[in-house]
Design an enzyme around this catalytic site. Structure first.
Site, PDB file in Angstrom:
ATOM      1  N   CYS A   1       0.854  -1.181   0.000  1.00 43.11           N
ATOM      2  CA  CYS A   1       0.000   0.000   0.000  1.00 43.11           C
ATOM      3  C   CYS A   1       0.892   1.233   0.000  1.00 43.11           C
ATOM      4  O   CYS A   1       2.076   1.154   0.307  1.00 43.11           O
ATOM      5  CB  CYS A   1      -0.895   0.028   1.243  1.00 43.11           C
ATOM      6  SG  CYS A   1      -2.078  -1.336   1.354  1.00 43.11           S
TER       7      CYS A   1
ATOM      8  N   GLY B   1      -0.444   0.337  -5.009  1.00 43.99           N
ATOM      9  CA  GLY B   1      -1.759  -0.247  -4.797  1.00 43.99           C
ATOM     10  C   GLY B   1      -2.769   0.302  -5.772  1.00 43.99           C
ATOM     11  O   GLY B   1      -2.938   1.525  -5.864  1.00 43.99           O
TER      12      GLY B   1
ATOM     13  N   ASN C   1       0.339   1.047   5.997  1.00 43.25           N
ATOM     14  CA  ASN C   1       1.106   0.252   5.052  1.00 43.25           C
ATOM     15  C   ASN C   1       1.849  -0.812   5.845  1.00 43.25           C
ATOM     16  O   ASN C   1       2.661  -0.496   6.710  1.00 43.25           O
ATOM     17  CB  ASN C   1       2.095   1.135   4.288  1.00 43.25           C
ATOM     18  CG  ASN C   1       3.050   0.359   3.394  1.00 43.25           C
ATOM     19  OD1 ASN C   1       4.156   0.793   3.139  1.00 43.25           O
ATOM     20  ND2 ASN C   1       2.635  -0.796   2.915  1.00 43.25           N
ATOM     21  N   GLY C   2       1.555  -2.081   5.562  1.00 42.03           N
ATOM     22  CA  GLY C   2       2.194  -3.171   6.273  1.00 42.03           C
ATOM     23  C   GLY C   2       1.200  -4.262   6.613  1.00 42.03           C
ATOM     24  O   GLY C   2       0.122  -4.339   6.021  1.00 42.03           O
TER      25      GLY C   2
ATOM     26  N   TYR D   1      11.900  -4.533  -6.283  1.00 46.03           N
ATOM     27  CA  TYR D   1      10.698  -4.479  -7.111  1.00 46.03           C
ATOM     28  C   TYR D   1       9.705  -3.378  -6.759  1.00 46.03           C
ATOM     29  O   TYR D   1       9.217  -2.674  -7.628  1.00 46.03           O
ATOM     30  CB  TYR D   1       9.987  -5.837  -7.052  1.00 46.03           C
ATOM     31  CG  TYR D   1       8.641  -5.859  -7.751  1.00 46.03           C
ATOM     32  CD1 TYR D   1       8.553  -5.668  -9.134  1.00 46.03           C
ATOM     33  CD2 TYR D   1       7.466  -6.058  -7.046  1.00 46.03           C
ATOM     34  CE1 TYR D   1       7.324  -5.682  -9.778  1.00 46.03           C
ATOM     35  CE2 TYR D   1       6.231  -6.071  -7.688  1.00 46.03           C
ATOM     36  CZ  TYR D   1       6.172  -5.880  -9.052  1.00 46.03           C
ATOM     37  OH  TYR D   1       4.962  -5.880  -9.693  1.00 46.03           O
TER      38      TYR D   1
ATOM     39  N   SER E   1      10.269  -3.120 -13.845  1.00 46.99           N
ATOM     40  CA  SER E   1      11.172  -3.256 -12.698  1.00 46.99           C
ATOM     41  C   SER E   1      12.522  -3.848 -13.062  1.00 46.99           C
ATOM     42  O   SER E   1      13.499  -3.673 -12.336  1.00 46.99           O
ATOM     43  CB  SER E   1      10.515  -4.109 -11.610  1.00 46.99           C
ATOM     44  OG  SER E   1      10.097  -5.349 -12.135  1.00 46.99           O
TER      45      SER E   1
ATOM     46  N   ASP F   1      15.121 -10.044 -15.236  1.00 46.28           N
ATOM     47  CA  ASP F   1      13.876  -9.789 -14.511  1.00 46.28           C
ATOM     48  C   ASP F   1      14.193  -9.675 -13.026  1.00 46.28           C
ATOM     49  O   ASP F   1      15.283 -10.053 -12.583  1.00 46.28           O
ATOM     50  CB  ASP F   1      12.871 -10.916 -14.766  1.00 46.28           C
ATOM     51  CG  ASP F   1      11.432 -10.479 -14.513  1.00 46.28           C
ATOM     52  OD1 ASP F   1      11.217  -9.324 -14.099  1.00 46.28           O
ATOM     53  OD2 ASP F   1      10.515 -11.296 -14.739  1.00 46.28           O
ATOM     54  N   ASP F   2      13.218  -9.168 -12.251  1.00 49.44           N
ATOM     55  CA  ASP F   2      13.470  -8.949 -10.828  1.00 49.44           C
ATOM     56  C   ASP F   2      13.321 -10.207  -9.996  1.00 49.44           C
ATOM     57  O   ASP F   2      13.978 -10.361  -8.964  1.00 49.44           O
ATOM     58  CB  ASP F   2      12.550  -7.853 -10.283  1.00 49.44           C
ATOM     59  CG  ASP F   2      11.084  -8.174 -10.518  1.00 49.44           C
ATOM     60  OD1 ASP F   2      10.498  -8.914  -9.712  1.00 49.44           O
ATOM     61  OD2 ASP F   2      10.523  -7.690 -11.516  1.00 49.44           O
TER      62      ASP F   2
ATOM     63  N   CYS G   1       5.883 -13.711   2.350  1.00 47.52           N
ATOM     64  CA  CYS G   1       6.035 -12.561   3.240  1.00 47.52           C
ATOM     65  C   CYS G   1       4.780 -12.419   4.096  1.00 47.52           C
ATOM     66  O   CYS G   1       3.670 -12.576   3.602  1.00 47.52           O
ATOM     67  CB  CYS G   1       6.247 -11.284   2.425  1.00 47.52           C
ATOM     68  SG  CYS G   1       6.366  -9.792   3.440  1.00 47.52           S
TER      69      CYS G   1
END
Length: 475
Positions: A18, A44, A118-119, A258, A300, A362-363, A400
């Site tokens: 976010c 987001g 955010n989180g 990213y 990215s 790529d990332d 994550c």
């Protein structure tokens, strides 16, 4: 999730968390918040909201969709006052829907308060069960609402101490903005997992997830909100309170790989673009192969591919062209089109790739399905002679739990397959990742970063729950 939305959003498999933005002391606070969210749109795309205050009350406007579509001139006019907070949402906990779009606003004993988060709070379910058992009623399924309940239930007469008490009760990653009738409050978790910076413009204070939001409005970066710090901004200026003890830092390294925009400076003003180029340079030193051209998977992968090509003294070009005008939904033709899910977003430049030995940068590789389609498309549509995939991060082996929407461990191809097995699956001529040692050699003070998605070393412990149970909660 709608099937058509899923088919497009699954393009990358990992989604931004976010973005949050706050402003205090500007006559056009809501308009600045709109511009800040516009700059943070990449964090987001599900929904957005702005809450403003004029010293006596709060005003809220939010909706599903993109920032520019939501905030018409008419809506901005319904947000008076010289302070505001805004939020771009991509759901990581609690699911989607308008009820979960932030900021969330609540009335309590000391007035009205709004929050933008955010989180991810890893003990939110536990706290919610306890609060509901005591009679609390939740209006959303967002983990962020737990914080508002904790603030409202506090017996402390000091609103700042109520917030600090709430933050001491939650566990996880949080960069937060609170808005009261006449003040803006910013806070960050003790490990500083998510970025949060403070700036100034025309004498007003602004706070944002990334500094690219400052650049759009002409604000000057001052400093980051420190891990464990609560910053109170009101008529007395800026006041700092050490709300939480910070024993170590755990900045999310994937922000550099990213999430963050390359033109942003995060985690104490480190340039994202510079870091990505250095990742590419290190990857080139580790895994250069004879080739004719280096191309990125945009967007990215671009800085890393430039670094890779410069270090390897190979030509760089844009061999994949991205369509930037894809909506959140599209209608897939009934008659199957080969590689449709990727071709809707990327198309190879045939004249550039025909007969060439191509290195694709790529990332990350998540499930592997997208990489497989890209490799085949470059070979079959672009006419490449060889396709060598280079990934500017280590293998993603763990999900994550700190504010990123990742697949479950079982869906992460690198969690159960060796590199050679993944190479065969994506049909590349060769495949190499940036080593974890190489990553840490580029990042200053690597002990201050969270690399759990690469090494399963989770810095924030899961209270009372095992890792396997957490994976079920966030699946």
């Amino acid at each position: 999730m709608d099937r058509n939305i899923r088919s497009q959003s699954a393009f990358h498999d990992i989604h931004e968390e976010c973005g949050i933005f706050g402003v205090y002391g500007h006559p056009e606070a809501a308009n600045l918040a709109y511009l800040g969210l516009y700059a943070l749109q990449h964090r987001g795309q599900e929904g957005a909201g702005i809450c403003s205050a004029d010293g006596t009350q709060l005003y809220l406007e939010k909706s599903i969709g993109l920032v520019a579509d939501i905030f018409t001139e008419k809506r901005i006019k319904r947000l008076p006052g010289n302070l505001a907070i805004g939020h771009n949402r991509y759901s990581t906990a609690g699911g989607g829907g308008l009820k979960n779009v932030q900021p969330l606003v609540a009335n309590y004993a000391l007035g009205t308060i709004a929050v933008a988060h955010n989180g991810n709070l890893i003990n939110a379910e536990q706290l919610k069960d306890e609060l509901e058992a005591e009679g609390a009623i939740f209006q959303s399924t967002s983990d962020s609402e737990v914080i508002l309940h904790l603030i409202a239930r506090s017996r402390n007469d000091n609103p700042h101490e109520r917030i600090a008490e709430a933050l001491r009760s939650v566990t996880g990653a949080f960069s937060l903005l609170f808005l009261r009738e006449s003040e803006l409050i910013a806070a960050r978790d003790p490990m500083g997992v998510r970025p949060l910076s403070i700036g100034q413009v025309d004498g007003a204070y602004v706070v944002a997830s990334e500094t690219c939001a400052f650049d759009l409005i002409g604000a000057e970066y001052i400093r980051d909100v420190e891990p464990g710090e609560m910053v109170i901004i009101n008529h007395n200026g800026l006041q700092s309170i050490r709300a939480l003890q910070s024993f170590r830092k755990a900045f999310c390294v994937f922000e550099f790989i990213y999430f963050a925009r390359p033109d942003s400076h995060i985690f104490n003003h480190i340039c994202v673009n510079t870091m990505r180029k250095e990742f590419g340079r290190q990857l080139s030193r580790e895994s250069l192969v004879d080739a004719d051209i280096v191309i990125p998977v945009p967007d990215s992968g671009v800085p890393a591919a430039i670094g890779f090509a410069e270090e390897g003294k190979l030509p760089f070009d844009f061999g994949l062209i991205r369509n930037h005008y894809i909506g959140r939904t599209f209608i897939e033709p009934k008659q199957s089109i080969r590689h449709f899910g990727v071709k809707i977003k990327l198309n190879p430049v045939r004249d550039l790739l025909m007969g060439k030995r191509v290195i694709v940068v790529d990332d990350s590789i998540v499930r592997g399905t997208t990489s497989k389609k890209i490799v085949k498309m470059i070979r079959e549509v672009g006419g490449a002679k060889e396709v060598h995939m280079r990934i500017c991060s280590p293998p993603t082996v763990g999900p994550c739990f700190y504010g990123i929407d990742t697949p479950t461990r079982q869906e992460l191809i690198a969690s159960s397959h060796m590199t050679e097995e993944i190479r065969k699956y994506i049909t590349a001529d060769s495949l190499s990742y940036l080593s974890i040692e190489g990553l840490k050699s580029i990042v200053s003070n690597p002990e201050n970063y969270c690399t759990a998605c690469f090494d399963n070393n989770y810095p924030i412990q899961f209270p009372g729950e095992r890792l396997e149970q957490m994976e079920l909660v966030f699946a």
